[in-house]
Write a protein that holds these residues in place. Sequence first.
Motif, PDB file in Angstrom:
ATOM      1  N   GLY A   1       0.786  -1.224   0.000  1.00 43.63           N
ATOM      2  CA  GLY A   1       0.000   0.000   0.000  1.00 43.63           C
ATOM      3  C   GLY A   1       0.815   1.269   0.000  1.00 43.63           C
TER       4      GLY A   1
ATOM      5  N   ASP B   1     -10.721   4.226  10.391  1.00 44.87           N
ATOM      6  CA  ASP B   1      -9.452   3.638   9.967  1.00 44.87           C
ATOM      7  C   ASP B   1      -9.649   2.203   9.482  1.00 44.87           C
ATOM      8  OD1 ASP B   1      -6.480   3.753   9.828  1.00 44.87           O
ATOM      9  OD2 ASP B   1      -6.616   2.186  11.338  1.00 44.87           O
TER      10      ASP B   1
ATOM     11  N   TYR C   1      -9.240  -0.643   5.092  1.00 49.06           N
ATOM     12  CA  TYR C   1      -8.465  -1.818   4.710  1.00 49.06           C
ATOM     13  C   TYR C   1      -9.206  -2.790   3.788  1.00 49.06           C
ATOM     14  CZ  TYR C   1      -5.639   0.165   8.397  1.00 49.06           C
ATOM     15  OH  TYR C   1      -4.911   1.031   9.159  1.00 49.06           O
TER      16      TYR C   1
ATOM     17  N   LEU D   1      -8.935  -1.225   0.397  1.00 52.55           N
ATOM     18  CA  LEU D   1      -7.581  -1.343  -0.139  1.00 52.55           C
ATOM     19  C   LEU D   1      -7.325  -2.746  -0.680  1.00 52.55           C
ATOM     20  CD1 LEU D   1      -5.287   0.614   2.376  1.00 52.55           C
ATOM     21  CD2 LEU D   1      -5.708   1.152  -0.026  1.00 52.55           C
TER      22      LEU D   1
ATOM     23  N   ASN E   1      -2.882  -8.730   0.806  1.00 53.06           N
ATOM     24  CA  ASN E   1      -4.247  -8.867   1.307  1.00 53.06           C
ATOM     25  C   ASN E   1      -4.287  -9.407   2.731  1.00 53.06           C
ATOM     26  OD1 ASN E   1      -6.439  -8.302  -0.937  1.00 53.06           O
ATOM     27  ND2 ASN E   1      -4.694  -9.237  -1.968  1.00 53.06           N
TER      28      ASN E   1
ATOM     29  N   LEU F   1      -3.521  -6.599   5.075  1.00 50.23           N
ATOM     30  CA  LEU F   1      -4.683  -5.745   5.322  1.00 50.23           C
ATOM     31  C   LEU F   1      -5.644  -6.392   6.305  1.00 50.23           C
ATOM     32  CD1 LEU F   1      -5.272  -4.535   1.657  1.00 50.23           C
ATOM     33  CD2 LEU F   1      -4.401  -3.181   3.570  1.00 50.23           C
TER      34      LEU F   1
ATOM     35  N   LEU G   1      -4.062  -5.746   9.659  1.00 50.22           N
ATOM     36  CA  LEU G   1      -4.212  -4.359  10.078  1.00 50.22           C
ATOM     37  C   LEU G   1      -5.566  -4.118  10.716  1.00 50.22           C
ATOM     38  CD1 LEU G   1      -2.624  -2.663   6.953  1.00 50.22           C
ATOM     39  CD2 LEU G   1      -1.723  -2.535   9.266  1.00 50.22           C
TER      40      LEU G   1
END
Length: 316
Positions: free
Chosen positions: A63, A135, A139, A142, A310, A313, A316
């Motif tokens: 990212g 936030d 993800y 993304l 992936n 993410l 995250l």
Amino acid sequence: GIMEPDRQQRSASLMDGGVEHIALTESILQAVDPIEHTVLKRKVGVLGMVFIAFFWVSGGIYGNEELVRAGPGLYVLTFVVVMPLVFSLPVALMTAELATAFPVDGGQCVYVQRACGDNVGGHNCYWVFVTNVIDASIYPLLAVQYLSYHAPISYTLGRLVCMSMIVGVTLINLTGMDVLTRFQGIIFVVTLAPCLIFIGSGLSSLNPGAALTTDSVPVNWSLLFAWVIWLYSGFSSLGTIAGETENPRRTYMATISILIPLIIVLNGLPLLVALSIDRDPLHYESGYFAHIAVQAAGPWLRLPIVVGSNLALVGL
């Protein structure tokens, strides 16, 4: 001998105060389940904390392609290397100190409430919740963007991918800290391996001159500051699991000692490798690191990069 009445009164007062202090200390040192009202077992050691915290404070190179568009190589790499030392490290040390003083789950919500009272503490908790919701919503999108760079994805399929990620992560979190730590450990290995292979494969193409460019693209200061601060802003969240952390003093300091150098290397070196292979900032968009990986190591590395991105993410 027999103490005077005033001395006896002062002694009793001190003893009562000591009992209250001991009770308060014990209540702080024990993490209590808010539903079951039972003392939680501290399960997270240094390795588990590193697995969990890595995705809160960085997550690897995935990212970061957009960061290349923010400015020339010298500016970008300088920010990537310096910001953890001047921004993340002080925040991390403050978090470690507070998590050691108040080793209970809750992190900054607990610290603000204890310092400023229930009203300010409740207000702070609300905004922490809103920030985390916003936030976290980034993800899944993304992930879809990364996948769409390598294969066509319809609107409906993209939304199904997003919902699957949300449901899956929710279920993993509901299973408890043991399962979460093991899951994060697996993701850590799977996402870190492609990064290390990418760096190792690109070392032969490494051109230090790529780090010295100052005129490849105009500096977008707002994007550069915002992206790098967002990239390294997760250290303040480490206190949220202090109640389930073994020996917080040792665990937090050891985790910080490992993570600060690790995230500097894992963010700086891949960017330097990428800029050494392709210096045109206009080429960089989400998913472009997989294309650079093909040039560095061959087509076989594309899939591990896509899978790693992936899973990162998800972590995250």
